[in-house]
Design an enzyme around this catalytic site. Structure first.
Site, PDB file in Angstrom:
ATOM      1  NE  ARG A 192      -9.839  19.008 -74.763  1.00 33.20           N
ATOM      2  CZ  ARG A 192      -8.741  19.372 -75.427  1.00 33.20           C
ATOM      3  NH1 ARG A 192      -8.664  19.142 -76.724  1.00 33.20           N
ATOM      4  NH2 ARG A 192      -7.726  19.907 -74.793  1.00 33.20           N
ATOM      5  CB  SER A 200     -10.234  23.540 -64.666  1.00 30.39           C
ATOM      6  OG  SER A 200      -9.573  22.797 -65.652  1.00 30.39           O
ATOM      7  CG  ASP A 222      -7.900  25.202 -66.240  1.00 33.02           C
ATOM      8  OD1 ASP A 222      -8.973  25.601 -66.728  1.00 33.02           O
ATOM      9  OD2 ASP A 222      -7.426  25.671 -65.179  1.00 33.02           O
TER      10      ASP A 222
END
Ligand code: 0WK
Ligand code: BGC
Length: 884
Positions: A509, A570, A624
């Site tokens: 995203r 992440s 993350d």
């Protein structure tokens, strides 16, 4: 009130010309015949009333409220599955009371091969009347019916009585495995190809039905899964409101003279033991009223039970019936005229048509119950039928079928005459019970390693704590405990517009995050990272990332603006600063080349540079877990831990700086990215790892790595389940042992299936839908087993995750030397969010293993992108302060 005339006679078949209003006989006698036969006419409304009342009585009994007066019994039979067709073995079967006072002993061999049948060997023994009515001597007999009256049996466990008798004989070593109602045997004798038959209907000496009910609807069982066979025992149905209007004076007379007056009223209108008697009582009545046999009644005609079922069946035979009538009446010492014989046939037809119609109303009640129990408006079902009345009466079966169509029009019912329900059916019950027991044993053995004890979980917690301490001290440990250079959670004074990237989860995203007085506003766009990019070259990957950023900037009108950017990346990174992170190794299916060992921020900046005319100010790279902690910390300052359970799994938390070797400073805190996915890569989880875990690990792109993650996270749980299903299929426990191509396909069983299947654990519709989509045909047992496998795998994952969280919060508590710690954990990840029980099981495990910590789990709403922006905002605020 139009009574129903069964049109079940084929055209051209001879009908007994039963007298209609004002036809054959002189007026008063035909009136009397009319009035007499009219009593046996039942209207559709009456049949529907019986259907509805019987259904009501069934549901009441299922809830455990058997009404002593009108009720059906609804007895659980503990038969929980129908035959699969591969049952095999040799069985001794005893059949008592199926057709009168006889006992049949059978030797039944089930071959387990479709269509290959071995004829049972059997011998019939007549039970002398003095035994039937003499002393009798786990399945507790509630009450005798059908002419049996042995004392000392009602209320006793008949299996125990049989075992005692075998012992008394001392000659045989027979293991009594099952006691089965004949309706159940009839259902189980049904060829699996034809059915499966999930209802069975018996009309022989007596009448009854059984069917497969959802176990959760049977109050006495306290089960919430699967199905169980219920013996309705509808013979005892006697709802005055429903039966009253159709009971004739002949029914009352028969009941009055029976061995059990007032009981089995419904059976006495249908069962073969009573049809002949009803006919006899009508004939006596008509004879005594001078309508039949010139008013003569022979002693034989007057004696109870002199007209048997066989007589009625023969007398109703469309071609030879009339001749039989003469023979039988002469045997009864009567000399019937032709008109007498015809009238006798009419009486038989009236009695039997009513019996068939009543039986149809009862069966329609069972069908309605199944529609409700399975929440299926349209029901397609096979009914196994058995018993001399159904097998041999010329019209009973067709009247029944026709009436069922009328009363249960939404049900598509196929009737399967059962062959040898008593013998094969009972052997099948025993074989199915043995199969279920064997499958249960194999399933328990397979899933036992997934059922973690408190001790095992506490051991994981301890080992994780030891690994944390070693990792913080920079000693060899499977937990890298990476400093993130995030020293504080947001204090709410952050302001500004920030770009954020979120890479590493299910979706990539790009976000625009506005942090203002009134809170945080987020605009984001999801982009895909094709597998070829995730596993291509590093340059390709980062160029793709920059392409997405540019696309986003254009769409949001941000072209030419160089907003501070926070990058949620992440993967395990050794951070050298807030904006410098060396990728240690890829995980979760990523494997882009030339990245491991590189500074990811540098790779991004290089890609930005390659793109020219794009200006981006990369301020921070965060994991993350950190982004999630920060995002939730913005709402709840007590949030000091971040947890991800999604494609991968990991955790971070605020550690005392004094405990973090290699980072300057002794006071204050630093957020540590634990990279707990790699916990156990040193073999310390070996005692918990199963062969299925090894298969998943071996097949992964990083064998031997991320062992803890591979037991917990979304990328792997589906695969673990698939390997277990393959194993259970090879053991014959699942899918009848038929291995299918589709289940051999990697990643075909998605982890989201676990969430879907476990969210519908009652109705099991999801299991069916998912497995049928995969091209698998499954039985209810299969569905239950797949559900249990999913539950075992996800439960272990949640408990292991809980053990990890317990280790962390206990560390924080001890760090602060607190008796009790109150802390919040920010959580994100599809598995944690979508699975119906995961979150609850994690919290329960933490409560169990860290009772001195009060832990609140906060599900992150905006993902870690917001967190990355907040980290960037804090960095910008601190930089701002440093400049003034
Ligand atoms: C949403 C977060 C993202 C994280 C993801 C993990 O914004 O940073 O990586 O959750 O869950 P997944 O998408 O792997 O299920
Ligand atoms: C990565 C972590 C990440 C986690 C959750 C793991 O595979 O190593 O860095 O936090 O997945 O996305």
């Amino acid at each position: 009130m139009d009574s129903i005339e069964p049109s079940s006679l084929q055209s051209g078949e001879r009908t007994p010309s039963c007298p209609q209003k004002g036809l054959l006989q002189p007026s008063d006698s035909s009136e009397l015949v009319q009035e007499c036969l009219q009593q046996f006419k039942v209207t559709k409304a009456q049949l529907q009333q019986i259907q509805a009342s019987l259904l009501g009585s069934m549901e009441q009994a299922l809830m455990g409220e058997v009404s002593p007066t009108s009720g059906v019994q609804m007895l659980p039979t503990y038969v929980e599955s129908t035959p699969h067709g591969n049952e095999q073995g040799n069985f001794v079967v005893l059949e008592l009371g199926a057709s009168g006072a006889s006992l049949r002993v059978l030797w039944v061999t089930l071959t387990g091969i479709k269509g290959q049948k071995v004829e049972p060997k059997s011998q019939d023994f007549v039970i002398p009347q003095e035994v039937v009515l003499g002393t009798g001597q786990q399945s507790t007999l509630i009450s005798w019916t059908k002419g049996f009256r042995c004392s000392g049996v009602e209320g006793q466990d008949v299996v125990q009585l049989l075992r005692d008798a075998i012992q008394r004989q001392g000659a045989y070593n027979i293991d009594v495995v099952a006691v089965v109602n004949d309706t159940v045997g009839t259902m189980m004798a049904c060829e699996p190809g034809a059915g499966p038959c999930e209802i069975s209907l018996l009309v022989d000496t007596g009448t009854n039905a059984c069917y497969m009910e959802e176990a959760r609807h049977v109050a006495v069982l306290d089960e919430d899964r699967g199905r169980t066979c219920i013996s309705v025992e509808w013979g005892s149905f006697s709802h005055d409101g429903a039966l009253g209007p159709v009971l004739t004076s002949f029914d009352h007379a028969l009941d009055h003279a029976s061995l059990n007056p007032g009981a089995q009223r419904f059976e006495k209108m249908i069962g073969g033991l009573y049809l002949g008697e009803l006919v006899r009582l009508v004939l006596v009545y008509l004879a005594q009223n001078r309508v039949l046999f010139g008013g003569y009644t022979s002693p034989a005609l007057l004696s109870q039970g002199s007209i048997l079922l066989e007589h009625v069946i023969e007398m109703e035979d469309p071609s030879t019936g009339l001749a039989y009538v003469h023979t039988i009446l002469q045997d009864l010492g009567l000399s019937p005229k032709a008109s007498d014989a015809e009238l006798v046939q009419c009486v038989c037809a009236a009695v039997c048509s009513r019996a068939a119609q009543l039986c149809a109303a009862a069966l329609a009640a069972v069908l309605s119950r199944l529609q409700r129990s399975r929440e299926q408006q349209k029901l397609q079902i096979a009914v196994a039928t058995g018993g001399r009345v159904l097998e041999r009466h010329p019209r009973f079966h067709s009247i029944l079928q026709e009436m069922v169509k009328l009363l249960a029009s939404e049900c598509d019912v196929s009737f399967i005459p059962s062959v040898d329900g008593g013998g094969r059916g009972v052997a099948m019950v025993t074989a199915v019970a043995a199969r279920l027991a064997n499958h249960r044993r194999l399933l328990e053995e397979t899933l036992a390693p997934f059922r973690l004890s408190h001790e095992q979980l506490a051991a994981v917690q301890t080992q994780m704590r030891e690994a944390m301490d070693k990792g913080l001290r920079r000693e060899p440990s499977s937990l890298r405990m990476l400093p993130t250079y995030v020293r504080a959670t947001p204090d709410g004074s952050e302001r500004g517009d920030f770009l954020a990237l979120d890479l590493g989860g299910t979706n990539f995203r790009v976000l625009l995050v506005r942090v203002a007085e009134g809170g945080v506003q987020i605009i984001n766009q999801v982009y895909s990272i094709p597998e070829c990019v995730a596993q291509g070259s590093g340059q390709q990957l980062f160029d793709h990332i920059v392409d997405c950023i540019v696309d986003f900037q254009e769409k949001q009108g941000l072209r030419g603006q160089s907003l501070p950017l926070g990058f949620t990346f992440s993967f395990p990174c050794k951070q050298l600063g807030l904006d410098q992170g060396i990728l240690l190794n890829w995980t979760k299916g990523f494997n882009a080349s030339d990245c491991e060992g590189q500074d990811v921020v540098f790779l991004l900046r290089e890609a930005i540079r390659r793109r020219q005319a794009v200006e981006l100010n990369v301020v921070a790279i965060v994991n993350d877990t950190v982004g999630t902690m920060m995002s939730c910390g913005y709402e709840d300052p007590q949030c000091e831990m971040g947890l991800i359970v999604g494609t991968g799994t990991n955790a971070c938390y605020m550690e005392e700086l004094r405990n973090v070797a290699g980072v300057a400073g002794d006071s204050g805190h630093m957020c540590i990215n634990m990279e707990w996915g790699a916990f156990g890569d040193d073999g310390s989880l070996g005692m918990l790892s199963t062969c299925f875990d090894s298969r998943v690990d071996q097949a992964s792109i990083n064998p031997g790595k991320q062992r803890f993650e591979k037991m917990i996270s979304g990328m792997y749980l589906g695969e673990i389940v698939r390997h277990i299903l393959l194993n259970l299929t090879s053991l014959g426990v699942l899918f009848r042992g038929q291995q299918t191509q589709c289940l051999q396909t990697r990643d075909i069983f998605k982890t989201k299936f676990l969430s879907e299947i476990e969210s519908d654990s009652l109705a099991l519709r999801q299991v069916r839908a998912i497995l049928e989509d995969l091209g698998l045909t499954l039985t209810l047992d299969d569905a239950l087993i797949v559900l249990e496998v999913c539950q075992a795998v996800s439960r272990r994952a949640a408990q292991l995750c809980g053990a990890g969280v317990a280790a962390v919060v206990e560390k924080i508590r001890e760090n602060r030397d607190l008796d009790e710690l109150t802390v919040s954990v920010g959580v994100d990840g599809t598995l944690y969010k979508m699975h119906p029980h995961f979150a609850r099981l994690v919290a329960a495990t933490v409560r169990e293993l860290a009772p001195r910590c009060v832990v609140t789990f906060l599900q992150s709403e905006d993902g870690s992108g917001k967190g990355a922006a907040l980290v960037t905002a804090v960095a910008c605020r601190l930089a701002q302060m440093a400049r003034v």
